[in-house]
Design a protein around this motif. Sequence first.
Motif, mmCIF file in Angstrom:
data_model
loop_
_atom_site.group_PDB
_atom_site.id
_atom_site.type_symbol
_atom_site.label_atom_id
_atom_site.label_comp_id
_atom_site.label_asym_id
_atom_site.label_seq_id
_atom_site.Cartn_x
_atom_site.Cartn_y
_atom_site.Cartn_z
ATOM 1 N N GLY A 168 0.821 -1.194 0.000
ATOM 2 C CA GLY A 168 0.000 0.000 0.000
ATOM 3 C C GLY A 168 0.861 1.252 0.000
ATOM 4 O O GLY A 168 2.010 1.236 0.454
ATOM 5 N N SER A 169 0.322 2.337 -0.503
ATOM 6 C CA SER A 169 1.069 3.598 -0.597
ATOM 7 C C SER A 169 0.161 4.754 -0.197
ATOM 8 O O SER A 169 -0.933 4.921 -0.747
ATOM 9 N N THR A 170 0.633 5.551 0.757
ATOM 10 C CA THR A 170 -0.133 6.696 1.244
ATOM 11 C C THR A 170 0.781 7.906 1.350
ATOM 12 O O THR A 170 1.917 7.802 1.819
ATOM 13 N N ARG A 171 0.295 9.069 0.914
ATOM 14 C CA ARG A 171 1.031 10.325 1.043
ATOM 15 C C ARG A 171 0.334 11.207 2.068
ATOM 16 O O ARG A 171 -0.884 11.397 2.013
ATOM 17 N N VAL A 172 1.111 11.708 3.006
ATOM 18 C CA VAL A 172 0.595 12.541 4.089
ATOM 19 C C VAL A 172 1.362 13.855 4.111
ATOM 20 O O VAL A 172 2.582 13.879 3.892
ATOM 21 N N ARG A 173 0.645 14.938 4.367
ATOM 22 C CA ARG A 173 1.298 16.246 4.548
ATOM 23 C C ARG A 173 1.101 16.709 5.984
ATOM 24 O O ARG A 173 -0.032 16.705 6.500
ATOM 25 N N ILE A 174 2.203 17.083 6.626
ATOM 26 C CA ILE A 174 2.140 17.698 7.958
ATOM 27 C C ILE A 174 2.406 19.183 7.794
ATOM 28 O O ILE A 174 3.496 19.587 7.352
ATOM 29 N N GLY A 225 11.792 31.654 5.768
ATOM 30 C CA GLY A 225 12.120 32.573 4.689
ATOM 31 C C GLY A 225 13.383 33.362 4.956
ATOM 32 O O GLY A 225 14.177 33.589 4.056
ATOM 33 N N ARG A 226 13.614 33.777 6.214
ATOM 34 C CA ARG A 226 14.779 34.588 6.555
ATOM 35 C C ARG A 226 15.395 34.084 7.860
ATOM 36 O O ARG A 226 14.681 33.681 8.776
ATOM 37 N N THR A 227 16.704 34.171 7.963
ATOM 38 C CA THR A 227 17.365 33.683 9.166
ATOM 39 C C THR A 227 17.160 34.601 10.370
ATOM 40 O O THR A 227 17.395 34.186 11.510
ATOM 41 N N ASN A 228 16.720 35.839 10.134
ATOM 42 C CA ASN A 228 16.477 36.731 11.268
ATOM 43 C C ASN A 228 15.011 36.774 11.676
ATOM 44 O O ASN A 228 14.601 37.650 12.430
ATOM 45 N N VAL A 229 14.211 35.830 11.148
ATOM 46 C CA VAL A 229 12.793 35.738 11.496
ATOM 47 C C VAL A 229 12.501 34.333 11.993
ATOM 48 O O VAL A 229 12.810 33.341 11.315
ATOM 49 N N VAL A 230 11.925 34.232 13.182
ATOM 50 C CA VAL A 230 11.442 32.926 13.655
ATOM 51 C C VAL A 230 10.351 32.467 12.686
ATOM 52 O O VAL A 230 9.368 33.182 12.483
ATOM 53 N N PRO A 231 10.515 31.307 12.050
ATOM 54 C CA PRO A 231 9.578 30.912 10.991
ATOM 55 C C PRO A 231 8.181 30.605 11.521
ATOM 56 O O PRO A 231 8.005 29.876 12.505
ATOM 57 N N GLY A 232 7.197 31.134 10.819
ATOM 58 C CA GLY A 232 5.813 30.951 11.244
ATOM 59 C C GLY A 232 5.095 29.811 10.564
ATOM 60 O O GLY A 232 3.973 29.459 10.949
ATOM 61 N N SER A 233 5.693 29.206 9.539
ATOM 62 C CA SER A 233 5.032 28.086 8.859
ATOM 63 C C SER A 233 6.088 27.131 8.307
ATOM 64 O O SER A 233 7.200 27.533 7.963
ATOM 65 N N ALA A 234 5.688 25.873 8.234
ATOM 66 C CA ALA A 234 6.551 24.828 7.675
ATOM 67 C C ALA A 234 5.672 23.635 7.336
ATOM 68 O O ALA A 234 4.578 23.462 7.887
ATOM 69 N N ALA A 235 6.148 22.812 6.408
ATOM 70 C CA ALA A 235 5.362 21.648 6.003
ATOM 71 C C ALA A 235 6.280 20.580 5.447
ATOM 72 O O ALA A 235 7.386 20.856 4.964
ATOM 73 N N ALA A 236 5.818 19.345 5.505
ATOM 74 C CA ALA A 236 6.543 18.214 4.920
ATOM 75 C C ALA A 236 5.545 17.252 4.303
ATOM 76 O O ALA A 236 4.465 17.011 4.869
ATOM 77 N N VAL A 251 -0.397 2.690 11.638
ATOM 78 C CA VAL A 251 0.536 3.794 11.442
ATOM 79 C C VAL A 251 -0.209 5.102 11.201
ATOM 80 O O VAL A 251 0.094 6.136 11.815
ATOM 81 N N LEU A 252 -1.182 5.079 10.311
ATOM 82 C CA LEU A 252 -1.894 6.315 9.984
ATOM 83 C C LEU A 252 -2.695 6.839 11.171
ATOM 84 O O LEU A 252 -2.808 8.061 11.363
ATOM 85 N N ASP A 253 -3.247 5.940 11.981
ATOM 86 C CA ASP A 253 -3.939 6.381 13.198
ATOM 87 C C ASP A 253 -2.966 7.089 14.140
ATOM 88 O O ASP A 253 -3.292 8.133 14.732
ATOM 89 N N LYS A 269 -2.793 16.126 6.782
ATOM 90 C CA LYS A 269 -3.690 15.899 5.653
ATOM 91 C C LYS A 269 -3.306 14.612 4.921
ATOM 92 O O LYS A 269 -2.127 14.343 4.698
ATOM 93 N N LEU A 270 -4.320 13.858 4.537
ATOM 94 C CA LEU A 270 -4.114 12.688 3.689
ATOM 95 C C LEU A 270 -4.189 13.149 2.239
ATOM 96 O O LEU A 270 -5.232 13.601 1.770
ATOM 97 N N LEU A 271 -3.084 13.057 1.507
ATOM 98 C CA LEU A 271 -3.027 13.542 0.130
ATOM 99 C C LEU A 271 -3.516 12.498 -0.861
ATOM 100 O O LEU A 271 -4.201 12.820 -1.830
ATOM 101 N N SER A 272 -3.107 11.263 -0.677
ATOM 102 C CA SER A 272 -3.545 10.181 -1.553
ATOM 103 C C SER A 272 -3.348 8.858 -0.833
ATOM 104 O O SER A 272 -2.529 8.760 0.092
ATOM 105 N N ASN A 273 -4.095 7.856 -1.279
ATOM 106 C CA ASN A 273 -4.014 6.557 -0.622
ATOM 107 C C ASN A 273 -4.304 5.451 -1.615
ATOM 108 O O ASN A 273 -5.292 5.506 -2.351
ATOM 109 N N ARG A 274 -3.413 4.483 -1.656
ATOM 110 C CA ARG A 274 -3.655 3.247 -2.388
ATOM 111 C C ARG A 274 -3.495 2.095 -1.400
ATOM 112 O O ARG A 274 -2.379 1.842 -0.930
ATOM 113 N N PRO A 275 -4.558 1.413 -1.069
ATOM 114 C CA PRO A 275 -4.454 0.343 -0.083
ATOM 115 C C PRO A 275 -3.615 -0.816 -0.592
ATOM 116 O O PRO A 275 -3.416 -0.986 -1.799
#
Length: 359
Positions: A168-174, A225-236, A251-253, A269-275
């Motif tokens: 199975g293959s699943t893509r997740v975004r945090i 975005g800048r090294t002199n700013v504490v970053p307010g957003s990030a994602a993987a 695992v997904l639970d 977020k669940l981006l895609s899922n193939r069981p």
Amino acid sequence: MMIERLREYVRAETPTGDAAALNAFADRLAERYAELGATVRREQHPTGDHLIADFPGRADAPLLFLAHHDTVWPVGQLDGAMPWREADGIIHGPGVFDMKGGLVVLETALEQVAGHDHRPLRIVVVADEEIGSPSARELVTAEAKGVYAAVGFEPPHPNGDLKTSRWGSTRVRIEVTGREAHAALDPDSGVSAIDELVDQLIAVRRVVAAHDNVLCNVGTITGGGRTNVVPGSAAADIGFRFVDPQTEESVLDAIARLQPVREAQLDIKLLSNRPAWQPLPETDELLAKVAAAGRSVGQHIAGAPASGAADTNLTGWLGIPTLDGLGPVGKGAHAVHEQVIAATLAERAALVAAIITSL
């Protein structure tokens, strides 16, 4: 003729998400399938149309063929790091293995069985397989209802064996939302989204380590975005592979229950899922019939499980007898050395034609 067609198809670069390029290529396929006697339908999507072609046959359940026309390569790859090249019986180029070669095999087999007796054939060619078919999952599931069996044109195993099951293959975004602040003058009032994301990815690794037979790949990281700013957003974006549905669910639970370490917000977020498509007796029976078809054209055909995922996950998961890997033999999927063995194009076409006329 097959090599010329493959070159034409490879030169029509079709990266996932490039609707104009994908739809232009779908026009080519639709025209050719119609010339061969199919009734062709399109399912339109902003990221590229999916194609459905129905070929008439005797009044039995149809045989379903699954394919895709998107590739992982951007436009320009052909003129850059991966030019079309033929040398010593090997063909190189972006998408030649995954899966323009499979499309040429299918089209050639259809030409070879024209006028022969066979059951109805249904072809589904999707536009976003390389990112998990998020817009095509419902289409594949719907078109699979009532079919006799499903066959995919993804690349085979390196030795040419077909694929009899898939992980199975699943893509997740945090996604992490923190709080921006000056990194030197007022750092304590900020909440680093990047630091939080790093901690969350460590937590993901702990979840994976607690389970057997799980693959995990952090494919993209964005943030700040800048090294002199504490970053307010990030994602993987994370890709998971699972050998069975039970492990996938566990695992997904656990991923869905992740909690922030600091005063940040998490959005998972669940981006895609193939069981997972697990081994089935029905698939073994189908493989035996395909092996017999192979013997009729002088080929030895065997099968083995695969770790990669594809749209055949969906039909196998539904319990439909399914095989994949009818594309030509080669190597280098998603790599700059992507290639196919030229002689296997004709071999695979002969095999598919024998499958069509014998099943």
